[in-house]
Design an enzyme around this catalytic site. Structure first.
Site, short mmCIF file in Angstrom:
data_model
loop_
_atom_site.label_atom_id
_atom_site.label_comp_id
_atom_site.label_asym_id
_atom_site.label_seq_id
_atom_site.Cartn_x
_atom_site.Cartn_y
_atom_site.Cartn_z
N CYS A 77 -0.49 4.16 2.02
CA CYS A 77 -0.33 4.03 3.48
C CYS A 77 1.10 4.32 3.89
O CYS A 77 1.35 4.94 4.92
CB CYS A 77 -0.67 2.61 3.95
N ASP A 78 2.07 3.81 3.12
CA ASP A 78 3.45 3.78 3.59
C ASP A 78 4.42 4.66 2.80
O ASP A 78 5.59 4.79 3.17
CB ASP A 78 3.97 2.33 3.57
N CYS A 84 0.83 -1.21 0.00
CA CYS A 84 0.00 0.00 0.00
C CYS A 84 0.86 1.26 0.00
O CYS A 84 1.32 1.71 1.05
CB CYS A 84 -0.93 -0.01 1.21
#
Ligand code: NAP
Length: 327
Positions: free
Chosen positions: A139-140, A136
């Site tokens: 997300c990261d 992701c």
């Protein structure tokens, strides 16, 4: 609203399929309960710009899902933040047990649990998951400011993730096993034109390399599929974007499945192998897998459920001829 232990219609999942089913079912006075699952809003909450939702030239994925949830609530659907951990479809009413201890019985169920990211299955991928290996970018990606990252895959997800990562990373290397991408042309053009992006063709990830203390990724070993040769490239992060697998664990031993786990529905409908159980969205669709097609299937599932409940005598038939129209 007092907590209900029995509902006419239970919707499991909160992506475009689930929320659309909730809108239609609420408007059909089925008083649906929708249980959101682990990731309320589903996969679109971990994307950025959505440019193919009709009516919105560009909208952020999370914003679109907030709007869908608000729409379902406004129509009267009960939205529950919980996770269904067990679903018994053996007899009607069907029984759902949730992580919180909640137990709900339902006359009909719409399954809209979507899909989740697939992994390559390498031991080194598993070892560094959460420590430099991710599925992701939204997300990261933030953790890779001025770092070098590798993205594995050649579909829309891989290209979108690669483009997103260019906002942070100093270099993004996309590794694909063939010599052409399956991503949309508009995305490919953006990718190829980006000065931070390099594409390595005909290659697969053989191993993620790194250090143990503190645990982290330092590189990727790539295998050239034409001659089997390997080479190591520097990488601070590895993003795996090789597609998605249907989230059918709840029903795998109860419903007919196809193509490695997608819930089978009767052609032209959302009816599964158990009467009263309907499936919509990525859980059942291994071909289109778009937000808009999922939403369409969510609508179909609500209409199919309404028809089923009317036939079963659980609700009054629709007054407008809508149900007759889908016979
Ligand atoms: P996908 O389209 O199935 O693409 C998966 C990619 O990963 C393919 O390029 C595939 O290679 C590669 N791959 C699969 N297994 C692999 C393995 N073991 N090793 C190396 N590479 C592997 O999946 P996706 O990109 O996640 O997209 C899923 C669906 O969502 C698609 O229908 C897509 O259009 C849709 N989607 C749409 C948007 C958008 O409209 N903006 C955004 C994201 C996703 P091959 O090409 O060689 O098969």
């Amino acid at each position: 609203m007092t907590e209900r232990s029995h509902v006419k219609l239970l919707i499991v999942g909160s992506g475009p399929a689930g929320y659309t089913a909730a809108v239609y079912a609420a408007r059909a006075m089925l008083e649906p309960m929708l249980i959101q699952g682990m990731q309320p809003g589903g996969q679109l909450t971990i994307t950025t710009e959505v440019e193919n939702w009709p009516g919105e030239t560009e909208i952020q994925g999370p914003e679109l899902m907030v709007k869908m949830e608000a729409h379902a609530r406004a129509m009267g659907a009960e939205i529950v933040t919980d996770l269904v951990t067990r679903l018994d479809l053996g007899q009607r009413p069907f029984v759902a047990e949730c992580d919180s201890g909640r137990r709900v019985t339902a006359d009909a169920v719409i399954l809209a649990t979507g899909a989740q990211a697939r992994w390559l299955g390498l031991p080194s991928e598993e070892k560094f998951k959460g420590f430099g290996v991710s599925a992701c970018a939204t997300c990261d990606g933030f953790f890779y400011r001025n770092r070098e990252v590798v993205v594995i895959g050649g579909g829309n997800t891989a290209v979108e993730e690669a483009l997103f990562l260019t906002r942070f990373a100093s270099k993004v290397t996309l590794v694909h096993r063939r010599d052409s991408l399956r991503a949309e042309k508009i995305l490919q053009n953006r990718l190829f034109a980006h000065p931070k992006v390099e594409v390595i063709w005909h290659s697969e990830l053989a191993e993620v390399t790194g250090v143990d203390t503190p645990i982290g990724v330092t590189g990727a070993v790539l295998r050239d599929l034409r001659d089997g040769s390997t080479r190591q490239i520097k990488a601070d992060g590895v993003f795996v974007a090789i597609g998605h697998a249907p989230a059918s664990e709840l029903v795998a031993d109860q419903l007919e499945l196809h193509n490695g786990g997608y819930v089978t529905v009767q052609p032209g409908s959302t009816r599964t192998s158990i009467p009263g159980v309907f499936a919509a969205g990525d859980l059942t669709d291994h071909i289109y897998r778009q937000a808009v097609t999922s939403a369409g299937m969510g609508c179909m599932a609500a209409l199919d459920a309404e028809h089923f409940l009317a036939e079963a005598g659980d609700v009054q038939p629709a007054p407008t001829g809508l149900v007759a129209a889908i016979n």
